[in-house]
Scaffold this motif. Structure first.
Motif, PDB file in Angstrom:
ATOM      1  N   UNK A   4      -1.558   1.298  -6.097  1.00 13.57           N
ATOM      2  CA  UNK A   4      -1.245   2.186  -4.979  1.00 13.57           C
ATOM      3  C   UNK A   4      -2.181   3.386  -4.982  1.00 13.57           C
ATOM      4  N   UNK A   5      -2.407   3.967  -6.155  1.00 16.24           N
ATOM      5  CA  UNK A   5      -3.309   5.117  -6.260  1.00 16.24           C
ATOM      6  C   UNK A   5      -4.730   4.735  -5.867  1.00 16.24           C
ATOM      7  N   UNK A   6      -5.168   3.579  -6.302  1.00 16.32           N
ATOM      8  CA  UNK A   6      -6.520   3.111  -5.954  1.00 16.32           C
ATOM      9  C   UNK A   6      -6.620   2.888  -4.443  1.00 16.32           C
ATOM     10  N   UNK A   7      -5.613   2.261  -3.859  1.00 17.87           N
ATOM     11  CA  UNK A   7      -5.624   1.996  -2.421  1.00 17.87           C
ATOM     12  C   UNK A   7      -5.655   3.292  -1.618  1.00 17.87           C
ATOM     13  N   UNK A   8      -4.807   4.247  -1.989  1.00 21.48           N
ATOM     14  CA  UNK A   8      -4.785   5.537  -1.301  1.00 21.48           C
ATOM     15  C   UNK A   8      -6.141   6.221  -1.413  1.00 21.48           C
ATOM     16  N   UNK A   9      -6.731   6.178  -2.599  1.00 19.64           N
ATOM     17  CA  UNK A   9      -8.025   6.833  -2.822  1.00 19.64           C
ATOM     18  C   UNK A   9      -9.115   6.199  -1.970  1.00 19.64           C
ATOM     19  N   UNK A  10      -9.147   4.892  -1.946  1.00 20.54           N
ATOM     20  CA  UNK A  10     -10.167   4.204  -1.140  1.00 20.54           C
ATOM     21  C   UNK A  10      -9.980   4.523   0.342  1.00 20.54           C
ATOM     22  N   UNK A  71     -13.249   6.556 -13.889  1.00 16.35           N
ATOM     23  CA  UNK A  71     -12.882   7.848 -14.488  1.00 16.35           C
ATOM     24  C   UNK A  71     -11.569   8.338 -13.875  1.00 16.35           C
ATOM     25  N   UNK A  72     -10.484   7.659 -14.215  1.00 19.73           N
ATOM     26  CA  UNK A  72      -9.211   7.879 -13.533  1.00 19.73           C
ATOM     27  C   UNK A  72      -8.584   9.242 -13.802  1.00 19.73           C
ATOM     28  N   UNK A  73      -8.717   9.753 -15.022  1.00 21.89           N
ATOM     29  CA  UNK A  73      -8.136  11.069 -15.293  1.00 21.89           C
ATOM     30  C   UNK A  73      -8.862  12.146 -14.502  1.00 21.89           C
ATOM     31  N   UNK A  74     -10.180  12.117 -14.527  1.00 27.24           N
ATOM     32  CA  UNK A  74     -10.973  13.078 -13.740  1.00 27.24           C
ATOM     33  C   UNK A  74     -10.627  12.929 -12.265  1.00 27.24           C
ATOM     34  N   UNK A  75     -10.536  11.696 -11.799  1.00 31.34           N
ATOM     35  CA  UNK A  75     -10.192  11.435 -10.403  1.00 31.34           C
ATOM     36  C   UNK A  75      -8.828  12.021 -10.056  1.00 31.34           C
ATOM     37  N   UNK A  76      -7.878  11.900 -10.946  1.00 31.18           N
ATOM     38  CA  UNK A  76      -6.555  12.463 -10.703  1.00 31.18           C
ATOM     39  C   UNK A  76      -6.618  13.956 -10.443  1.00 31.18           C
ATOM     40  N   UNK A  77      -7.365  14.666 -11.275  1.00 33.94           N
ATOM     41  CA  UNK A  77      -7.498  16.115 -11.078  1.00 33.94           C
ATOM     42  C   UNK A  77      -8.269  16.445  -9.796  1.00 33.94           C
ATOM     43  N   UNK A  78      -9.300  15.662  -9.500  1.00 34.16           N
ATOM     44  CA  UNK A  78     -10.048  15.883  -8.264  1.00 34.16           C
ATOM     45  C   UNK A  78      -9.154  15.670  -7.034  1.00 34.16           C
ATOM     46  N   UNK A 113      -0.224  12.234   0.536  1.00 34.46           N
ATOM     47  CA  UNK A 113      -0.739  10.977  -0.024  1.00 34.46           C
ATOM     48  C   UNK A 113      -1.806  11.229  -1.090  1.00 34.46           C
ATOM     49  N   UNK A 114      -2.715  12.155  -0.826  1.00 36.34           N
ATOM     50  CA  UNK A 114      -3.763  12.459  -1.800  1.00 36.34           C
ATOM     51  C   UNK A 114      -3.141  13.073  -3.058  1.00 36.34           C
ATOM     52  N   UNK A 115      -2.183  13.953  -2.884  1.00 30.03           N
ATOM     53  CA  UNK A 115      -1.472  14.545  -4.012  1.00 30.03           C
ATOM     54  C   UNK A 115      -0.765  13.455  -4.824  1.00 30.03           C
ATOM     55  N   UNK A 116      -0.095  12.545  -4.136  1.00 25.49           N
ATOM     56  CA  UNK A 116       0.594  11.435  -4.795  1.00 25.49           C
ATOM     57  C   UNK A 116      -0.388  10.578  -5.601  1.00 25.49           C
ATOM     58  N   UNK A 117      -1.515  10.243  -5.005  1.00 26.32           N
ATOM     59  CA  UNK A 117      -2.510   9.438  -5.718  1.00 26.32           C
ATOM     60  C   UNK A 117      -2.988  10.175  -6.973  1.00 26.32           C
ATOM     61  N   UNK A 118      -3.216  11.471  -6.863  1.00 29.65           N
ATOM     62  CA  UNK A 118      -3.639  12.244  -8.030  1.00 29.65           C
ATOM     63  C   UNK A 118      -2.605  12.201  -9.140  1.00 29.65           C
ATOM     64  N   UNK A 119      -1.344  12.381  -8.777  1.00 29.67           N
ATOM     65  CA  UNK A 119      -0.261  12.332  -9.774  1.00 29.67           C
ATOM     66  C   UNK A 119      -0.184  10.946 -10.394  1.00 29.67           C
TER      67      UNK A 119
END
Length: 124
Positions: A4-10, A71-78, A113-119
């Motif tokens: 879900x996080x990957x889909x939202x990010x893309x 780089x999922x952790x970095x991506x989460x913070x971004x 949605x972006x906040x959710x993906x980061x979390x």
């Protein structure tokens, strides 16, 4: 949850790149859908819309590059930081008496949605 996080990010990364390209190709037409009550319609003020376009394209790349590199952790913070852009857009539209439906429906939804993906990236 990771998918879900990957889909939202893309979707949001490609979506903001698309929006940025539209600001570069048809700035006035694109700006009318942002939600504010008025936009510049003549040169050189239109240059500000092109600047917004460049920044939107870069914003999309900033989240897609770490995703591609895993780089999922970095991506989460971004993504947490990037959600502030959409929240700020929504608040600006509301402050200047723009279209509430766009403020909440487009910018607010994007922010959440972006906040959710980061979390999700930070807790997965």
């Amino acid at each position: 949850m990771h998918y879900a996080a990957i889909t939202i990010t893309i979707l949001t990364g490609l979506g903001i790149i698309w929006v940025g390209l539209q600001y570069l190709l048809a700035p006035v037409k694109t700006a009318t859908g942002f939600g504010l009550p008025a936009w510049p319609t003549e040169s050189p003020s239109i240059a500000w819309l092109n600047i917004k376009g460049v920044r939107d394209v870069v914003s999309g790349l900033v989240v897609l590059i770490p995703l591609a590199l895993g780089q999922y952790e970095v991506l989460g913070y971004l993504l947490l930081a990037a959600s502030l852009t959409a929240f700020g857009d929504a608040l600006t539209i509301l402050r200047y008496r723009g279209k509430k439906a766009v403020a909440y429906g487009v910018h607010g939804t994007t922010a959440v949605l972006v906040l959710l993906a980061g979390v999700l990236f930070l807790t997965a």
